[in-house]
Structures are given as structure tokens and as C-alpha cells.
Design an enzyme around this catalytic site. Structure first.
Site, short mmCIF file in Angstrom:
data_model
loop_
_atom_site.label_atom_id
_atom_site.label_comp_id
_atom_site.label_asym_id
_atom_site.label_seq_id
_atom_site.Cartn_x
_atom_site.Cartn_y
_atom_site.Cartn_z
N HIS A 89 -4.11 18.86 3.40
CA HIS A 89 -2.73 19.05 2.96
C HIS A 89 -1.96 19.88 3.98
O HIS A 89 -2.53 20.42 4.94
CB HIS A 89 -2.70 19.71 1.59
CG HIS A 89 -3.14 18.80 0.48
ND1 HIS A 89 -3.06 19.15 -0.85
CD2 HIS A 89 -3.65 17.54 0.50
CE1 HIS A 89 -3.51 18.16 -1.61
NE2 HIS A 89 -3.88 17.18 -0.80
N GLU A 91 -0.60 22.82 3.89
CA GLU A 91 -0.99 24.21 4.02
C GLU A 91 -2.27 24.36 4.84
O GLU A 91 -2.40 25.27 5.67
CB GLU A 91 -1.18 24.84 2.64
CG GLU A 91 0.05 24.81 1.76
CD GLU A 91 0.13 23.58 0.86
OE1 GLU A 91 0.65 23.71 -0.27
OE2 GLU A 91 -0.31 22.49 1.29
N CYS A 129 -0.97 22.83 -4.49
CA CYS A 129 -1.80 22.28 -5.56
C CYS A 129 -2.78 23.33 -6.07
O CYS A 129 -3.19 24.24 -5.34
CB CYS A 129 -2.54 21.02 -5.09
SG CYS A 129 -3.68 21.29 -3.72
N CYS A 177 -4.90 24.13 -2.59
CA CYS A 177 -4.19 24.87 -1.54
C CYS A 177 -3.78 26.26 -2.02
O CYS A 177 -3.65 27.18 -1.22
CB CYS A 177 -2.98 24.08 -1.07
SG CYS A 177 -3.41 22.59 -0.14
N ALA A 181 23.98 -7.20 1.06
CA ALA A 181 24.95 -7.25 2.15
C ALA A 181 26.11 -8.13 1.71
O ALA A 181 25.93 -9.15 1.04
CB ALA A 181 24.31 -7.82 3.41
N ARG A 231 11.88 -1.26 4.30
CA ARG A 231 10.75 -1.99 3.74
C ARG A 231 9.42 -1.31 4.07
O ARG A 231 8.51 -1.25 3.24
CB ARG A 231 10.73 -3.42 4.26
CG ARG A 231 11.87 -4.29 3.75
CD ARG A 231 11.84 -5.67 4.39
NE ARG A 231 12.97 -6.49 3.97
CZ ARG A 231 13.18 -7.73 4.40
NH1 ARG A 231 12.35 -8.27 5.30
NH2 ARG A 231 14.22 -8.43 3.96
N LEU A 264 10.57 -11.29 3.77
CA LEU A 264 10.43 -9.96 3.16
C LEU A 264 9.39 -9.10 3.87
O LEU A 264 8.63 -8.35 3.25
CB LEU A 264 10.08 -10.08 1.66
CG LEU A 264 11.01 -10.95 0.81
CD1 LEU A 264 10.54 -10.98 -0.63
CD2 LEU A 264 12.45 -10.46 0.89
N ARG A 313 9.02 -7.31 10.21
CA ARG A 313 8.86 -7.87 11.56
C ARG A 313 9.75 -7.21 12.62
O ARG A 313 9.48 -7.32 13.80
CB ARG A 313 9.10 -9.39 11.54
CG ARG A 313 10.46 -9.81 11.03
CD ARG A 313 10.51 -11.30 10.71
NE ARG A 313 11.83 -11.70 10.19
CZ ARG A 313 12.20 -11.55 8.93
NH1 ARG A 313 11.37 -11.01 8.06
NH2 ARG A 313 13.40 -11.97 8.55
#
Length: 317
Positions: A49, A51, A78, A87, A157, A186, A206, A209
């Protein structure tokens, strides 16, 4: 001074946008004599983590300074054993003087327990520095755990005169830069959804690329799965964030159902059509959060009208 170092925590945390999930993004900074002696962020789920990485970066000659140091961390440390030890215990063991926490962790196994453990050890704790900014950075994680559904981004759009297609036919509205921004989005979200009509007519890829990162999980909305059932299914499959890129009907179904957290609206100011499908109307409760201009197109980001935090330099918006 606290805000200055918390800002650095947020900049560090943002580096974990892809590797940390499904864990939250967290940054930590250790300061002694107004100097950063250690810093780190949560790089990858299952690994150290923020920390842990911050303390590991402290040079041996700076170790004696820890007893007078302040630890800044963007999210509550945590207090439970998961893939790594707590942590909060690590911070206590280092004997630091003070801890500054950006925001409380809503996760059921934490929720203030980490802060209490540190306070019970006699360490001064300050909570809520740049709180809204810290919450904004981990909006996906917070929404998933507090609302039992993904963080939902509606995206479309439109032409200068407010249409999303030309007489019902697909229209190239985005440009090279805004396509790249879309694919960056994405790569940062877990899943992407289109309606059945969009899938049938356009067969959208979708993918990411035009960017680097993982492709989001592809989802097609059908009439035989109501939105409440879809939200439950996504929650059960640990999907923390969802982009909706469907047509007007799909987008409006989410708006009418109140199932949205963010809206990204791109406008091509050079393009007009004589007729087509009108873009969805923005909900009444939106607040403009951010606006960028890319090669003449404007990309506006809206959030719900509660007080929005200011964008963090170096963090994704």
C-alpha cells in the site's frame, strides 16, 4: 501546509489509475522539518500500500526524523488484514508524531477503524484535508461501496446544432484528439455499455486502440434486463465503473432512472446537420466540473450539482 502535502498525495495516488483497481488509489507522503523524506503510492492490487512504499523510501539517515514526522495519506489507513498487513499498525510501529488523512475509507472493514487505532496509540490525527478532492479521486470505489452499483459516466458527442447523427446514420463528430481522450477514459473504467440498436447498426469496437491499457468489459443493453437488474449484476461481478455510450434512448433511460454520476458531452462546433437524432438533454441537477478544447471540439464534464472539488493537477479528470 497540510493542503500542499495532501496535493502531492493526490498526484502520487493518480499514478495507480490502472494498476490499483479494484483497490482505491492512495498516495502517502512523510514530512519532517517541512521536507519530504519519503513518499509512495499504491502501485498494484495485492502489492504494498501507499504507506508501506512511503516508509520503504525513507533513507537510513532520515530514519531518526520519523519520531517528529507527519504522515500524509489521501485515504484512511487500513486496519484489517487482507493481501497485506494493516497500514495503521505500520504507522503506529514507526512512532510518528502526526497523521493527516484526506478522507475516511467507506469500505466496511475500515470506516474509521484505522483512524481510531492510530489515535489510540497517542498519535495526533487530522482528518478531512482536501476531503472532496480525495473523494473525487476514488469516486468509483466510493460509489461502488456506498451505492452498491458502478460509478456511471454517460458520454455522447453532438453537432453544433445538437444532433448525435445525420438522418439516423452514424456521424463522425469526434476528432483525433477527442478520440484519444475517449479511449483513455475507456482504459480507466471497468466496463462500457451500448444499446442493442447501436450494437446492431454500428458494431462499435469499444476498445482502447488509440490509448494504452486494458479494454473495458463490453456490455450490450437489451429489453429483457431492466436497469435495476443490470446494476445488481454489475455489482455482483465487481464492476466499479461503467461508461454508457449508447444512442439517445439508452442514454435517456439512465438519466430518467437517476443512474448517472458524471456526463461527458463533446460538441463539434464546426459541424451541423439538417436533421437527425437530437442529443439528450442535460439533467437539471448538473454542475460543470471541467471543460477542455481539443482541435476545435469542446469536451465538457458535468457532475451532480453538489459542490464539486477543484481538479487536481496531474490527476485524471
Amino acid at each position: 501546509m497540510d493542503e500542499k502535502f495532501m496535493q502531492r498525495c493526490l498526484q502520487l495516488a493518480a499514478n495507480g489509475i490502472q494498476g490499483a483497481r479494484p483497490n482505491p488509489m492512495v498516495g502517502a507522503v512523510i514530512v519532517a522539518d517541512d521536507r519530504i523524506i519519503g513518499e509512495g503510492y499504491h502501485v498494484r492490487c495485492g502489492e504494498g500500500h501507499a504507506e508501506v512504499n512511503a516508509f520503504a523510501s525513507v533513507k537510513p539517515e532520515d530514519e531518526p526524523l520519523l519520531k517528529e514526522a507527519t504522515v500524509y495519506v489521501s485515504l484512511e489507513p487500513c486496519s484489517h488484514y487482507g493481501k497485506t498487513p494493516p497500514c495503521a499498525d505500520l504507522i503506529v510501529s514507526k512512532g510518528v508524531k502526526r497523521v493527516v488523512v484526506g478522507c475516511v475509507d467507506p469500505f466496511a472493514k475500515v470506516q474509521g477503524r484505522g483512524i481510531k487505532k492510530i489515535q489510540d496509540a497517542g498519535i495526533e490525527v487530522t482528518v478531512g484535508v482536501l476531503e472532496k478532492e480525495c473523494q473525487r479521486l476514488n469516486r468509483r470505489f466510493f460509489t461502488y461501496h456506498s451505492k452498491q452499483r458502478p460509478y456511471i459516466v454517460l458520454k455522447w458527442a453532438q453537432t453544433a446544432n445538437g444532433y448525435i447523427d445525420d438522418h439516423g446514420h452514424a456521424l463522425q463528430i469526434s476528432n483525433g484528439q477527442t478520440q484519444m481522450l475517449s479511449h483513455q477514459l475507456r482504459a480507466e473504467e471497468d466496463a462500457i455499455l451500448v444499446g442493442h440498436s447501436t450494437e446492431t447498426k454500428e458494431h462499435p469496437q469499444l476498445t482502447v486502440r488509440h490509448w494504452h491499457g486494458p479494454n473495458p468489459k463490453r456490455i450490450v443493453l437489451t429489453h429483457n434486463r431492466p436497469l435495476p437488474q443490470l446494476m445488481e449484476d454489475l455489482y455482483q461481478h465487481n464492476i466499479q465503473s461503467l461508461i454508457v455510450e449508447g444512442g439517445r434512448q439508452t442514454l435517456e433511460s439512465f438519466i430518467e432512472g437517476g443512474l448517472w454520476d458524471e456526463i461527458r458531452q463533446e460538441t463539434n462546433h464546426q459541424l451541423t446537420v439538417t436533421d437527425g437524432t437530437p442529443a439528450p438533454q442535460l439533467p437539471a441537477e448538473v454542475l460543470l466540473y471541467n471543460k477542455v478544447v481539443c482541435e476545435g471540439n469542446t469536451v465538457a464534464t458535468y457532475v451532480r450539482s453538489q459542490q464539486a472539488p477543484r481538479p487536481i493537477a496531474g490527476s485524471p479528470t
